[in-house]
Design a protein around this motif. Structure first.
Motif, short mmCIF file in Angstrom:
data_model
loop_
_atom_site.label_atom_id
_atom_site.label_comp_id
_atom_site.label_asym_id
_atom_site.label_seq_id
_atom_site.Cartn_x
_atom_site.Cartn_y
_atom_site.Cartn_z
N HIS A 157 26.88 55.91 16.40
CA HIS A 157 26.39 54.34 16.49
C HIS A 157 25.56 54.08 17.23
O HIS A 157 25.19 53.98 18.33
CB HIS A 157 27.94 53.56 16.80
N GLU A 160 25.28 52.12 20.44
CA GLU A 160 26.10 52.58 21.65
C GLU A 160 25.23 53.84 22.35
O GLU A 160 25.33 54.84 22.30
CB GLU A 160 27.36 53.17 21.04
N HIS A 273 30.95 57.80 21.98
CA HIS A 273 30.90 56.36 21.61
C HIS A 273 30.82 55.40 22.79
O HIS A 273 30.97 55.74 24.11
CB HIS A 273 32.12 56.00 20.97
N GLU A 274 30.61 54.16 22.44
CA GLU A 274 30.67 53.08 23.22
C GLU A 274 31.32 51.97 22.84
O GLU A 274 31.43 51.69 21.57
CB GLU A 274 29.24 52.66 23.85
N GLU A 349 35.02 57.12 24.52
CA GLU A 349 34.52 55.87 24.27
C GLU A 349 34.25 55.31 25.83
O GLU A 349 35.03 55.18 26.71
CB GLU A 349 35.41 54.67 23.66
ZN LIG Z 1 31.29 53.98 18.23
#
Ligand SMILES: [Zn+2]
Length: 881
Positions: A157, A160, A273-274, A349
């Motif tokens: 993403h 992110e 991810h974030e 995350e």
């Molecule tokens: Zn993500």
């Protein structure tokens, strides 16, 4: 950067200077511009390690400390290329290009000994993945001796963005670190780093952020630099979530990655991810629902890695959580696809996301810096790799077991797909082959006594033809096959993060069957990609050229003909030339109406046939044996439409992106993307067709009158999803009514009023329809459904529908029997009763124009594409019919 310098000054000039500076901070809006140290020493990367001095660190290469700036993708690649030149441990591997032309590359990092026999390591690893061709002793030896293949993927993403910064430090330490932990990783594994899965999205975010960033560090979450504009950098060029595309591979980023994945087949895969900046780090394990077909040790093994990450965080007093979110049910995530390929697929995350900027103040008053976000991902990367090394043999064994039949818990012995090139079957077969699935083709006609069909899940005697396709589950990748093909997955929990069904035969609207006993028929392995027949039939002095509209790529052929300025007609009724019947919608190019093309027509038709992938037939006469002749007024001239797709707020960028992709990339029809804020002043008469994607929030109601006038004057307005619900009686557009759930009776207090607080979100979840396959019945005598079969699996993601009425031309409605309505996935009985028999695809004529209603998404993620022809029809045929 500036505040760091100020901090240094504070140390230098203690005394008067301090008080002066303090005053500046106090009189300013101090909480927003507080003394944030972008490089808090807490987040120094593993202090005390010795590095090979001949190898350049990210800091020295980039000219700034990681975390003080975002790094554009080109600089990230350059850093890695430099690392590849400087270090024997590192090699760089290109694997494709993005839609925007950015080069995709991954790194392999390993120790000298492994580097010398990398090919052999790779071969041994792949041998474990095919237990049919390896004896137990050799398998044992490989499990014991072969280094692990450990794959880390960053920044799928784009906004992110901390993880691509982190992977530079990870790679640097692996390339230059002289410490024992690094050495153990290098000796025992081949580390594969994908530094950025989505460079187009990342650069969209990073360039925007740089253009918006303040000189004085700003931690106010509402400042412009923390408030990314539509559509945001999460998605790729066409605004698709690449973290949903691992199975379907619609995009080059995914296709290239899966090809590389299949060459290596790692034992662990982590997706970095974030999420929102107030949230603490998430690490394995996640929540339910799970893919219940995964082998039993999966849970404990994934927990091993979560615990390893946590040990690192406990040491550094970093906050985290586990188990309260993120399911791994849908197989198109980077955290779940690997798990159906013998790996432990994992997710982490970090709090931050685009609102994180370089530093942001959290709601509890903490300053979260980019540097910490990088640090956290760096820490878990090493904790995970070291944990993998400690469990190397167990992971190799698990990997080997996953491909064996003892772990096959599916009931099907084979999935049977009758050959039919006019639907999306070939797309599915080609997709399977990239995933290493063996697809077979029957060498004779055959019978299956109990062939279960996908329509109702019932078994019947099935007669199949020579050439039909078979996917046997006694092959190594049975877990992937069953996960993607089973009509219904077992669900232990109905509240999910993503969709509740993705069964490929339903998504692509295929005729399909399964058998619990392996069919008795000789078959051969499909060794090449399936391509649609393309070419031009006999064409000596043709009267007309004809393109069957049922062909998979007929709409693209129409777009190409228009681009070459051909006048094209479409048959509103069927016709038969004596050898076969041509369906409604079939394209006819009459040479008597294209007299300027006499010289070029043969070349043009060859080119269109080849580039679009269609069969074009040449007819010597316009007189048909049955049905309409070519001069009939039912042979409707098609005008090349001027198409506007509405974008920007308040539209859902995903569904806007899907429409954009379908028309621009797949159909190759030129369209304009129009900013919604422009609509008020825009001269709509320039457009024949307007498409409204799914809406978040509402459309400005003052625009409804303008749209209405334009439709009455001949415009075709295509309203999809939320826009379809809105552009009805609700907004005063016309009298079309939407289905409303019955209001609870007012007598007494409903029992739901006493739902316990702890159960409230669960009971809301049960009322949702989270991506479920519904049985749709299609009237394909209507131009909106030309070329669509009369049964269509539609993807239901809401409880909305239209009320059928005699003046509304219903083209698609849900099965009238609530018990037959749901084909796969979750929907409550109340919702099924509410929606049975209601309309999801319709046309409402208004004056000289019309509104097309498509309540359900018609090309979700470009894999639930069964209904997508309706959009192509709505844009290309319907304005003329
Ligand atoms: Zn993500």
């Amino acid at each position: 950067m500036e505040l760091i310098q100020i901090n240094k000054k504070i140390q230098k000039f203690k005394g008067k200077m301090i008080s002066a500076l303090i005053i500046i901070f106090i009189i300013g809006p101090s909480s927003l511009f507080s003394q944030v140290n972008l490089l808090n020493p807490r987040f120094e990367f593993t202090p005390g390690i010795r590095y090979n001095q001949l190898i350049t660190s990210p800091k020295d290469y980039l000219g700034y400390e990681l975390g003080t700036e975002y790094t554009i993708y080109a600089d990230v690649l350059n850093y890695f290329r430099n690392l590849g030149e400087q270090s024997e441990r590192v090699s760089i591997h290109p694997y494709g290009k993005t839609h925007e032309g950015r080069v995709l590359e991954y790194l392999i990092i390993t120790g000298d000994k492994n580097r010398k026999r990398l090919k052999e390591i790779q071969k041994n690893n792949l041998r474990l993945a095919d237990p049919r061709n390896i004896n137990a002793n050799i398998a044992k030896k490989i499990i014991k001796e072969n280094p692990g293949i450990y794959w880390l993927s960053y920044n799928v993403h784009g906004n992110e963005a901390s993880s691509t910064e982190a992977v530079m430090q990870v790679a640097y330490r692996l390339a230059a670190g002289q410490d024992r932990e690094t050495q153990a990783i290098l000796d025992n594994s081949v580390v594969i780093l994908f530094p950025c899965l989505n460079p187009d999205g990342r650069d969209r975010y990073v360039y925007w952020y740089k253009s918006a960033q303040n000189y004085v560090t700003n931690t106010d979450q509402f400042d412009y630099e923390h408030d990314e504009p539509w559509p945001g950098g999460r998605t790729n060029h066409y605004w698709f979530d690449l973290n949903r595309d691992w199975v379907w591979m619609v995009h080059p980023e995914s296709k290239g990655r899966i090809k590389a994945y299949q060459e290596w087949l790692p034992q662990i895969h982590v997706d970095y991810h974030e999420m929102g900046f107030n949230r603490n780090y998430f690490t394995m394990p996640g929540t339910t629902p799970r893919n219940l077909m995964l082998p039993e040790p999966y849970e404990a093994l994934s927990d091993t890695f979560g615990l390893a990450n946590i040990a690192a965080f406990d040491k550094h007093k970093v906050m985290y959580y586990t188990r309260e979110g993120f399911d791994f049910f849908y197989p198109g995530y980077g955290s779940s696809y690997p798990s159906v390929m013998g790996s432990i697929g994992m997710l982490v995350e970090q709090g931050g996301h685009s609102r994180g900027g370089r530093a942001v103040k959290t709601d509890d008053g903490y300053f979260l810096t980019l540097r910490q976000r990088i640090f956290d991902h760096y820490e878990t990367s090493f904790a995970t790799l070291s944990a993998a090394v400690r469990n190397r043999q167990t992971l190799n064994q698990y990997f080997h077991d996953t491909f064996q039949q003892k772990t096959n818990t599916g009931k099907s012995a084979a999935y049977i797909l009758p050959d039919n090139s006019s639907n999306h079957l070939y797309d599915v077969l080609n997709m399977l082959r990239i995933h290493g699935i063996e697809v077979h083709r029957a060498k004779a006609n055959f019978t299956v006594n109990k062939a279960f069909n996908y329509e109702d899940g019932e078994a019947d005697r099935g007669l199949f033809k020579k050439g039909d396709f078979l996917i046997y589950t006694d092959q190594p990748r049975h877990l992937f096959i069953n996960t993607v093909f089973q009509r219904e997955m077992s669900i232990e929990d109905s509240i999910m993060y993503d969709m509740s069904t993705w069964s490929a035969p339903l998504a692509y609207n295929l005729d399909a069957y399964w058998s619990e006993i392996k069919p008795r028929v000789k078959s051969e392995l499909v060794k090449e990609n399936m391509v649609h027949n393309a070419g031009v039939g006999r064409d000596r002095d043709a009267y007309a050229y004809v393109i069957d509209w049922k062909q998979r790529n007929a709409p693209k052929a129409l777009a190409h003909l228009w681009a070459k300025k051909y006048k094209v007609r479409s048959a509103r009724k069927e016709f038969n030339n004596g050898s076969r019947t041509y369906p409604r919608g079939t394209l006819v190019v009459l040479m008597g109406r294209n007299t300027d093309k006499t010289e070029s027509v043969r070349n043009d038709m060859d080119e269109v046939a080849e580039k679009a992938g269609v069969m074009i037939e040449a007819f010597a006469t316009g007189r048909m044996q049955d049905g309409i002749d070519f001069g009939s007024s039912n042979m409707v001239p098609l005008k090349n439409p001027k198409v506007g797709l509405m974008v920007d707020t308040p539209f859902n960028s995903y569904t806007a992106g899907q429409l954009w992709y379908l028309l621009d990339k797949e159909t190759e029809l030129g369209i304009s993307k129009l900013r919604m804020s422009r609509l008020k002043s825009l001269n709509l008469n320039k457009y024949d067709v307007l498409l409204f994607p799914g809406v978040r929030g509402t459309v400005d109601s003052s625009l409804v009158n303008k749209l209405k006038t334009w439709v009455l004057n001949g415009g075709t307005l295509i309203a999809t999803e939320g826009s379809a619900q809105f552009l009805t009686k609700k907004s005063g557009m016309n009298k079309v009514k939407v289905v409303e759930a019955p209001k609870p009776k007012m007598e007494g207090i409903p029992p739901s009023a006493y739902t316990r607080y702890e159960d409230r979100s669960d009971s809301l979840g049960l009322k949702r329809i989270p991506g479920t396959a519904f049985y749709g019945i299609i009237d394909n005598s209507h131009p909106l459904a030309f070329g669509v079969p009369d049964r269509l699996y539609t993807l239901k993601q809401s409880v909305s529908a239209l009320m059928p009425n005699p003046s509304l031309q219903t083209v698609g409605y849900y099965h009238k029997d609530p018990m037959k309505l749901k084909v796969s996935g979750y929907a409550s009985v109340e919702n099924r009763k509410l929606l049975a028999g209601k309309t999801f695809a319709a046309v409402q004529p208004m004056g000289s124009g019309k509104i097309v209603y498509l309540v359900d998404n018609t090309q979700y993620r470009m894999f639930w594409v069964g209904p997508s022809r309706m959009v192509q029809n709505a844009v290309m045929l319907l304005p003329n019919m």
